[in-house]
Motif scaffolding. Structure first.
Motif, PDB file in Angstrom:
ATOM      1  N   GLU A   1     -12.717  30.875 -54.854  1.00  0.00           N
ATOM      2  CA  GLU A   1     -13.017  29.962 -53.748  1.00  0.00           C
ATOM      3  C   GLU A   1     -12.014  30.171 -52.625  1.00  0.00           C
ATOM      4  O   GLU A   1     -12.400  30.475 -51.490  1.00  0.00           O
ATOM      5  CB  GLU A   1     -12.994  28.510 -54.211  1.00  0.00           C
ATOM      6  N   THR A   2     -10.727  30.030 -52.932  1.00  0.00           N
ATOM      7  CA  THR A   2      -9.695  30.263 -51.918  1.00  0.00           C
ATOM      8  C   THR A   2      -8.797  31.448 -52.269  1.00  0.00           C
ATOM      9  O   THR A   2      -7.986  31.858 -51.446  1.00  0.00           O
ATOM     10  CB  THR A   2      -8.800  29.021 -51.752  1.00  0.00           C
ATOM     11  N   ALA A   3      -8.909  31.968 -53.488  1.00  0.00           N
ATOM     12  CA  ALA A   3      -8.048  33.065 -53.933  1.00  0.00           C
ATOM     13  C   ALA A   3      -8.684  33.733 -55.148  1.00  0.00           C
ATOM     14  O   ALA A   3      -9.680  33.235 -55.698  1.00  0.00           O
ATOM     15  CB  ALA A   3      -6.656  32.539 -54.295  1.00  0.00           C
ATOM     16  N   TYR A   4      -8.096  34.862 -55.523  1.00  0.00           N
ATOM     17  CA  TYR A   4      -8.529  35.551 -56.750  1.00  0.00           C
ATOM     18  C   TYR A   4      -7.385  35.411 -57.753  1.00  0.00           C
ATOM     19  O   TYR A   4      -6.320  36.009 -57.578  1.00  0.00           O
ATOM     20  CB  TYR A   4      -8.819  37.025 -56.472  1.00  0.00           C
ATOM     21  N   LEU A   5      -7.598  34.583 -58.787  1.00  0.00           N
ATOM     22  CA  LEU A   5      -6.524  34.267 -59.723  1.00  0.00           C
ATOM     23  C   LEU A   5      -6.500  35.221 -60.910  1.00  0.00           C
ATOM     24  O   LEU A   5      -7.540  35.621 -61.441  1.00  0.00           O
ATOM     25  CB  LEU A   5      -6.662  32.837 -60.238  1.00  0.00           C
ATOM     26  N   ILE A   6      -5.278  35.566 -61.311  1.00  0.00           N
ATOM     27  CA  ILE A   6      -5.024  36.402 -62.472  1.00  0.00           C
ATOM     28  C   ILE A   6      -4.125  35.596 -63.412  1.00  0.00           C
ATOM     29  O   ILE A   6      -3.176  34.954 -62.959  1.00  0.00           O
ATOM     30  CB  ILE A   6      -4.306  37.710 -62.076  1.00  0.00           C
ATOM     31  N   PRO A   7      -4.379  35.602 -64.720  1.00  0.00           N
ATOM     32  CA  PRO A   7      -3.484  34.886 -65.642  1.00  0.00           C
ATOM     33  C   PRO A   7      -2.041  35.339 -65.462  1.00  0.00           C
ATOM     34  O   PRO A   7      -1.774  36.535 -65.284  1.00  0.00           O
ATOM     35  CB  PRO A   7      -4.027  35.266 -67.024  1.00  0.00           C
ATOM     36  N   ASN A   8      -1.126  34.395 -65.494  1.00  0.00           N
ATOM     37  CA  ASN A   8       0.295  34.709 -65.321  1.00  0.00           C
ATOM     38  C   ASN A   8       0.724  35.849 -66.239  1.00  0.00           C
ATOM     39  O   ASN A   8       0.476  35.814 -67.441  1.00  0.00           O
ATOM     40  CB  ASN A   8       1.157  33.474 -65.611  1.00  0.00           C
ATOM     41  N   GLY A   9       1.348  36.865 -65.645  1.00  0.00           N
ATOM     42  CA  GLY A   9       1.893  37.977 -66.414  1.00  0.00           C
ATOM     43  C   GLY A   9       0.937  39.113 -66.703  1.00  0.00           C
ATOM     44  O   GLY A   9       1.350  40.136 -67.269  1.00  0.00           O
TER      45      GLY A   9
END
Length: 326
Positions: free
Chosen positions: A263-271
């Protein structure tokens, strides 16, 4: 929601602190914001911002640094004194704001009637020790995650909305095609791994620059790589959205406040380094998604203004606006 929260607190041996909505906090004669230094850190900038916003609202606030110098890498205008001078000036009718746990012993020795812990989202063990009610600090919080965590621990900490200076607002400046802005100090090992996985990418390094220089580089970048895993609220991804970057990366602990996947960003799981490389490769080759995330990110950050932060800060401290504005 409140019933669920009370059950959660009861299971952890905590009680929800009730607040008297009619309680009137004393208005200090003078505010002081105590900082450990003036280096290029978001906490330093937010400290100066708070001082300026209070001063501009009719509540004089002086910043106290070790040597009495101000930060020069971003704009600020409140008076600055040494910590030694603060000891001489501080009165029982004054208020002290601080955010660094290491400064607590100095704060405790001062006679100020109000001592306010400004939870900025560093999310360190020291932060959580400072919220013990026995310490006697009021709390205010930048970031919804920190506010919620304090609530779970039985403390009420008014939320202060984050504000981003206008220097970061993208005004149609040309973008360097398929460029990725990164801040090495947030995770050099992660950046090296991503560079090895994407040798063809154009990386724009941002390190040791003034706020104006940082904003200019962000405005020229297609994407911003967020790699901080532990912060409860990181400024760089939010500033990057304002600057018209498509943000991709780790949400950290509290980035979900403004980093919303697809929606506002492309998230990747931490690490997840492999996930970063895969996501970057996709966004670099899919301009439709990249530009869509860029636009929705910019639209969302229109909410994060310095004027909104000023209003929330006054409310959190129990103050009325003396600036003559609305």
């Amino acid at each position: 929601m409140l019933t669920w929260l009370k059950k959660k607190q009861k299971s952890a041996g905590m009680r929800l602190r009730k607040v008297d909505p009619g309680a009137i906090l004393p208005v200090p004669s003078h505010f002081y914001y105590v900082l450990p230094g003036t280096g290029i850190y978001g906490g330093v900038k937010k400290g100066f911002h708070c001082a300026d916003l209070l001063t501009d609202s009719g509540y004089p606030c002086t910043v106290a640094t070790q040597d009495g110098t101000r930060s020069t890498w971003f704009e600020n205008h409140s008076p600055v004194i040494t910590r030694e001078e603060l000891v001489r000036r501080c009165e029982p009718t004054d208020a002290i704001l601080f955010s660094c746990p290491a400064d607590a012993p100095d704060i405790d020795s001062l006679p100020a009637g109000r001592k306010i812990l400004h939870m900025q989202g560093a999310n360190t063990a020291g932060d959580w020790k400072m919220i013990d009610p026995a310490r006697g600090y009021e709390c205010i919080s930048h970031g919804l995650h920190m506010t919620y965590q304090l609530q779970l621990r039985g403390r009420v900490a008014p939320y202060v909305a984050m504000g981003i200076p206008d220097v970061f607002r993208w005004q149609g400046e040309p973008k360097v095609s398929q460029s990725i802005a990164v801040m090495p100090r947030k995770g050099e090992a992660v950046i090296r791994a991503v560079q090895q996985g994407l040798p063809e990418a154009n990386f724009i390094m941002i390190d040791g620059l003034s706020e104006t220089e940082t904003a200019a580089r962000l405005k020229s970048a297609d994407l911003f790589l967020a790699i901080s895993e532990n912060e409860a609220l990181g400024l760089p991804p939010l500033e990057s959205m304002c600057a018209g970057c498509c943000v991709i990366g780790f949400p950290g602990i509290g980035g979900f406040e403004f980093m919303r996947h697809l929606e506002t960003a492309y998230l990747i799981p931490n690490g997840d380094i492999a996930g970063l490389i895969s996501g970057l490769r996709w966004l670099l080759t899919d301009p439709i998604w990249r530009d869509a995330l860029r636009q929705t990110g910019m639209d969302f950050t229109k909410y994060y203004t310095m004027e909104r932060e000023r209003r929330y800060l006054l409310r959190a401290l129990g103050l009325i606006d003396r600036s003559g504005g609305s």
